[in-house]
Design a protein around this motif. Sequence first.
Motif, short mmCIF file in Angstrom:
data_model
loop_
_atom_site.label_atom_id
_atom_site.label_comp_id
_atom_site.label_asym_id
_atom_site.label_seq_id
_atom_site.Cartn_x
_atom_site.Cartn_y
_atom_site.Cartn_z
N THR A 194 40.76 57.03 52.08
CA THR A 194 42.03 57.14 52.68
C THR A 194 42.27 55.83 51.42
OG1 THR A 194 40.85 54.31 53.50
CG2 THR A 194 41.21 56.95 54.98
N PRO A 195 43.40 55.97 51.24
CA PRO A 195 44.05 55.20 50.17
C PRO A 195 43.86 54.10 50.01
CG PRO A 195 46.05 56.15 51.46
CD PRO A 195 44.78 56.37 52.03
N PHE A 196 43.85 53.56 48.90
CA PHE A 196 43.29 52.10 48.20
C PHE A 196 43.88 50.73 49.02
CE2 PHE A 196 44.55 49.81 44.37
CZ PHE A 196 42.83 48.88 43.96
N ALA A 197 44.75 51.15 48.82
CA ALA A 197 46.35 49.86 49.17
C ALA A 197 45.38 49.85 51.05
CB ALA A 197 47.78 49.98 48.76
N LEU A 198 45.34 50.85 51.23
CA LEU A 198 45.35 51.17 52.86
C LEU A 198 45.51 49.45 53.69
CD1 LEU A 198 45.92 52.80 55.46
CD2 LEU A 198 43.71 52.68 55.23
N PRO A 199 44.74 49.22 52.84
CA PRO A 199 43.61 47.64 54.23
C PRO A 199 45.59 46.78 54.09
CG PRO A 199 42.93 47.94 52.50
CD PRO A 199 43.47 48.64 52.48
N CYS A 200 46.93 46.66 53.04
CA CYS A 200 48.25 45.65 53.03
C CYS A 200 49.05 46.17 53.76
CB CYS A 200 48.43 45.56 52.28
SG CYS A 200 47.29 45.51 50.43
N PHE A 201 48.50 48.12 55.15
CA PHE A 201 49.63 48.47 55.81
C PHE A 201 49.35 48.32 56.98
CE2 PHE A 201 50.14 50.08 51.52
CZ PHE A 201 51.42 50.10 51.04
N SER A 202 50.53 48.35 58.07
CA SER A 202 50.00 48.15 59.30
C SER A 202 49.91 49.80 60.10
CB SER A 202 51.43 47.63 59.79
OG SER A 202 52.28 47.65 60.02
N LEU A 203 50.22 51.07 59.29
CA LEU A 203 50.74 52.77 59.47
C LEU A 203 50.18 53.04 58.48
CD1 LEU A 203 54.44 51.92 60.58
CD2 LEU A 203 52.65 52.41 62.20
N TYR A 204 49.19 53.47 59.08
CA TYR A 204 48.26 55.00 57.85
C TYR A 204 48.77 56.14 58.90
CZ TYR A 204 44.51 58.10 56.25
OH TYR A 204 44.18 58.46 55.77
N ASN A 205 49.55 56.56 57.78
CA ASN A 205 50.63 58.56 57.77
C ASN A 205 51.01 57.99 59.71
OD1 ASN A 205 48.54 59.23 56.13
ND2 ASN A 205 46.89 59.79 57.04
N ASN A 206 52.09 57.16 59.80
CA ASN A 206 52.59 56.61 61.18
C ASN A 206 51.64 56.55 61.92
OD1 ASN A 206 55.10 57.16 59.18
ND2 ASN A 206 54.89 59.45 60.13
N GLN A 207 50.58 56.27 62.51
CA GLN A 207 50.26 55.89 63.09
C GLN A 207 49.46 54.03 63.15
OE1 GLN A 207 48.48 57.58 65.34
NE2 GLN A 207 50.04 59.45 64.46
N SER A 208 49.78 53.82 64.13
CA SER A 208 49.69 51.95 63.92
C SER A 208 48.33 51.58 62.94
CB SER A 208 50.05 51.10 64.61
OG SER A 208 51.46 51.04 64.92
N LEU A 209 47.82 50.31 62.66
CA LEU A 209 46.26 50.00 62.52
C LEU A 209 46.52 48.82 62.02
CD1 LEU A 209 44.40 51.61 59.72
CD2 LEU A 209 47.17 50.98 59.95
N PRO A 210 45.49 47.27 62.17
CA PRO A 210 45.53 46.65 61.77
C PRO A 210 45.82 46.07 60.74
CG PRO A 210 43.56 46.50 63.16
CD PRO A 210 44.08 47.74 62.59
N VAL A 211 46.69 44.66 60.09
CA VAL A 211 46.83 44.77 58.68
C VAL A 211 45.14 43.91 58.22
CG1 VAL A 211 47.71 43.27 56.75
CG2 VAL A 211 48.76 44.47 58.23
N ASP A 212 44.53 44.23 57.11
CA ASP A 212 43.65 43.56 56.83
C ASP A 212 43.38 42.78 55.68
OD1 ASP A 212 41.13 42.36 55.98
OD2 ASP A 212 39.77 44.84 56.26
N LEU A 213 44.01 41.49 56.05
CA LEU A 213 44.31 40.27 55.18
C LEU A 213 43.94 40.02 53.95
CD1 LEU A 213 46.66 37.76 57.36
CD2 LEU A 213 47.82 39.65 55.99
N GLN A 214 42.22 39.79 54.53
CA GLN A 214 41.35 39.80 53.70
C GLN A 214 41.08 40.44 52.50
OE1 GLN A 214 37.92 37.92 54.87
NE2 GLN A 214 36.52 37.04 53.15
N ALA A 215 41.59 41.92 53.00
CA ALA A 215 40.89 43.49 52.29
C ALA A 215 41.74 43.24 51.05
CB ALA A 215 39.80 44.18 53.08
N CYS A 216 43.31 42.81 51.93
CA CYS A 216 44.86 43.36 51.25
C CYS A 216 44.86 42.04 49.91
CB CYS A 216 45.81 43.22 52.51
SG CYS A 216 47.43 43.32 51.64
N SER A 217 44.11 41.03 50.66
CA SER A 217 44.40 39.83 49.56
C SER A 217 44.00 40.37 47.70
CB SER A 217 44.74 38.92 49.64
OG SER A 217 43.18 37.94 49.29
#
Length: 558
Positions: free
Chosen positions: A45-68
């Motif tokens: 999956t894309p590198f920056a995915l943990p920062c998003f709440s949608l993946y291919n338009n499907q909802s998913l939780p943001v992972d704040l720690q991984a995102c930072s």
Amino acid sequence: MSIFTCGLLLVSALTGVSSTAIRNVSPEQWHALNATVGGRLRSVTPFALPCFSLYNNQSLPVDLQACSAIQVNYTSRNFRVEYETCMNTNSRCLLDSTNPSNLLATEGASCDQGEISPYYIDVDNVSDIQAAFTFSEQTQVPLSIKNTGHDLLGRSRRRDSLGIWTHHLQTMSYHQNFVPALCRGSHRAITVGAGITFEQVYKFADENDVMFVGGYTETVGVSGGWMMGGGHSVLSPSLGLGVDRVLEIKIVTPDGTLRITNACQNTDLFWALRGGGGGTFGVVIESTHLVEQRIPIQVISMTFTPTATNLRRYFEILVNNSVHWSELGWGGHVNSQPAGIVYVNPRVSLAQATASMAQLTGFALANNGTAAVETLPSWFSFFQLFVVKGQSPVGSSAALGSRLIPKALFETPAGRAKLVAHLLAQTAARGMPYIPVGTPIAFDYTPGTTSVTPAWRDSLWHLTSAGVWPYNSTVADIRAALGSLHDFADDLHTLAPSSGSYMNEGDVYESDHEFSYWGPNYPRLLAVKNKYDPLGLLDCWKCVGWKGAAQFPCYPTL
Ligand SMILES: Cc1cc2nc3c(=O)[nH]c(=O)nc-3n(C[C@H](O)[C@H](O)[C@H](O)COP(=O)(O)OP(=O)(O)OC[C@H]3O[C@@H](n4cnc5c(N)ncnc54)[C@H](O)[C@@H]3O)c2cc1C
Ligand SMILES: *[C@@H]1O[C@H](CO)[C@@H](O)[C@H](O)[C@H]1NC(C)=O
Ligand SMILES: *[C@@H]1O[C@H](CO)[C@@H](O)[C@H](O)[C@H]1NC(C)=O
Ligand SMILES: *[C@@H]1O[C@H](CO)[C@@H](O)[C@H](O)[C@H]1NC(C)=O
Ligand SMILES: *[C@@H]1O[C@H](CO)[C@@H](O)[C@H](O)[C@H]1NC(C)=O
Ligand SMILES: *[C@@H]1O[C@H](CO)[C@@H](O)[C@H](O)[C@H]1NC(C)=O
Ligand SMILES: *[C@@H]1O[C@H](CO)[C@@H](O)[C@H](O)[C@H]1NC(C)=O
Ligand SMILES: *[C@@H]1O[C@H](CO)[C@@H](O)[C@H](O)[C@H]1NC(C)=O
């Protein structure tokens, strides 16, 4: 150069054979492939995915720690080499590279798979590559080959392909007396696995008291696109291109055969691999390169403040001296930011270096600039002082346009006048030019041994311009940036009509790319391609045997 990846947005939903093919692969087939490659099939999956709440338009939780962690490291070269190259693309899953914490990039935005292959084989051995070819033949799923992901024309990505990732082929060995298999005569050489980068090989060479001739960057790979597409170095004027210095290449061709190619066996393929480009003839697993004794290097670095009145004189100095400088062995870069040059020369003494650059250093000092001519003990010390320290952050979306500028233009007053006029006009329209000066002009070349366009052999400059666009550009903005680079490259066709251009750093929409990249070598390259890849299992953008734009829907139509 501040460029890291070339971002090309997906403009239309994928239609045609390839998407159907990957969607028809059953879980059992993926499982079987994974078993064949010893569990090294990765779903990505894309590198920056943990920062998003949608993946291919499907909802998913943001992972704040991984995102930072991703935000902190978003513009760091090494972090992205490890992670992004296999897990990210510029298409539609981007943070703002000027401010990775910018919430506007993520809030309410969907992170899309873009061009990233959903599955990669993390190659460990030859049988992994054989498995990929067999799988593609059986399922019609297209293949893509990625080493570092630096290709500026996006050739190491392909939507809905099975990716072959060579980054973990991490071997290096030094040979005092390397004899290419079945040949006579030995050479001092270094063999690298296909995942090795310049930073690694320069350090390894230095530890063995030798010098490796390679690119002006830490993170580009040695055995992938750089080597197969030409490979310029600031040392190339005297020591040749990457293709001039390869002694042997081991490659798995699409029929699944591991072949040793060198001057004594599989010579047609060896010739084609020395300029025909990456991703075309098979998957390279290792390459062996001639190395030089470690010697001191003369360096000139100068900067100045461009003004309306001093630019003409600056360009005249560059243009008037270029033939002489290149014949002396100087190579380097004319830089845009800060304006100035960094050139190196492994051939001359400090006194000769200082004398040959006197006009330029005088100019710098008269124009609020800096100039220093110095001797550094080795290529590796130059690399650490200038290349490593000089590199800017990565993560922006960019592309290039370029052309090889023939020596003949520099040799007549009319030619020089045209060049100076071009440089002034280019600066006014697009900013100061960036010019790699790394053509093998003073290298003793044996004609016919490589398949790059012969234009390399009698050119002095690889004149470029870059286009960069922000993370949130619209497709229209991107199309405009690419179109402007295309116009730039077409203007250079007018300046140097019978010359060529560098396939690794060309305009994405290069006119007449077959002639520009390979000149008269194209028909023979195509024959080699058809011989070793008769089913056409490998295909990439404007590569030898390219099947055309319809196969690559991620590139916008200009
Ligand atoms: C920051 C930066 C600096 C650069 N500096 C220089 C420079 O100094 N000199 C220069 O000449 N060029 C330079 N380039 C251009 C560089 O040569 C190309 O981007 C080149 O394609 C990178 O090769 P790669 O294998 O690292 O990248 P990738 O994007 O992984 O691959 C490039 C191409 O080679 C293919 N490929 C990769 N690995 C293999 C393999 N094992 N077998 C078969 N095919 C393979 C891919 O499919 C793709 O077509 C630079 C580019 C960047 C972004
Ligand atoms: C390659 O890896 C596979 C899977 O781990 C293994 O079965 C095979 O023996 C290996 N082949 C070689 C030549 O090492
Ligand atoms: C392949 O197998 C390995 C080991 O069993 C597993 O960790 C990995 O997730 C599998 N890959 C895919 C794409 O399922
Ligand atoms: C997400 O939704 C938008 C708007 O409906 C659509 O244009 C886009 O194609 C969708 N993307 C994916 C990956 O499904
Ligand atoms: C950023 O990357 C470096 C390695 O490149 C790593 O050591 C560091 O922990 C990373 N930072 C975060 C916040 O994860
Ligand atoms: C002189 O150069 C410095 C940078 O080296 C720059 O900040 C300054 O503006 C320049 N001054 C003039 C008068 O151009
Ligand atoms: C460059 O050469 C031209 C002649 O071709 C000459 O007119 C001009 O003065 C020279 N410029 C410099 C800065 O030496
Ligand atoms: C991109 O984002 C910036 C702020 O981050 C904004 O000023 C600009 O208008 C945006 N551009 C587009 C095309 O949305």
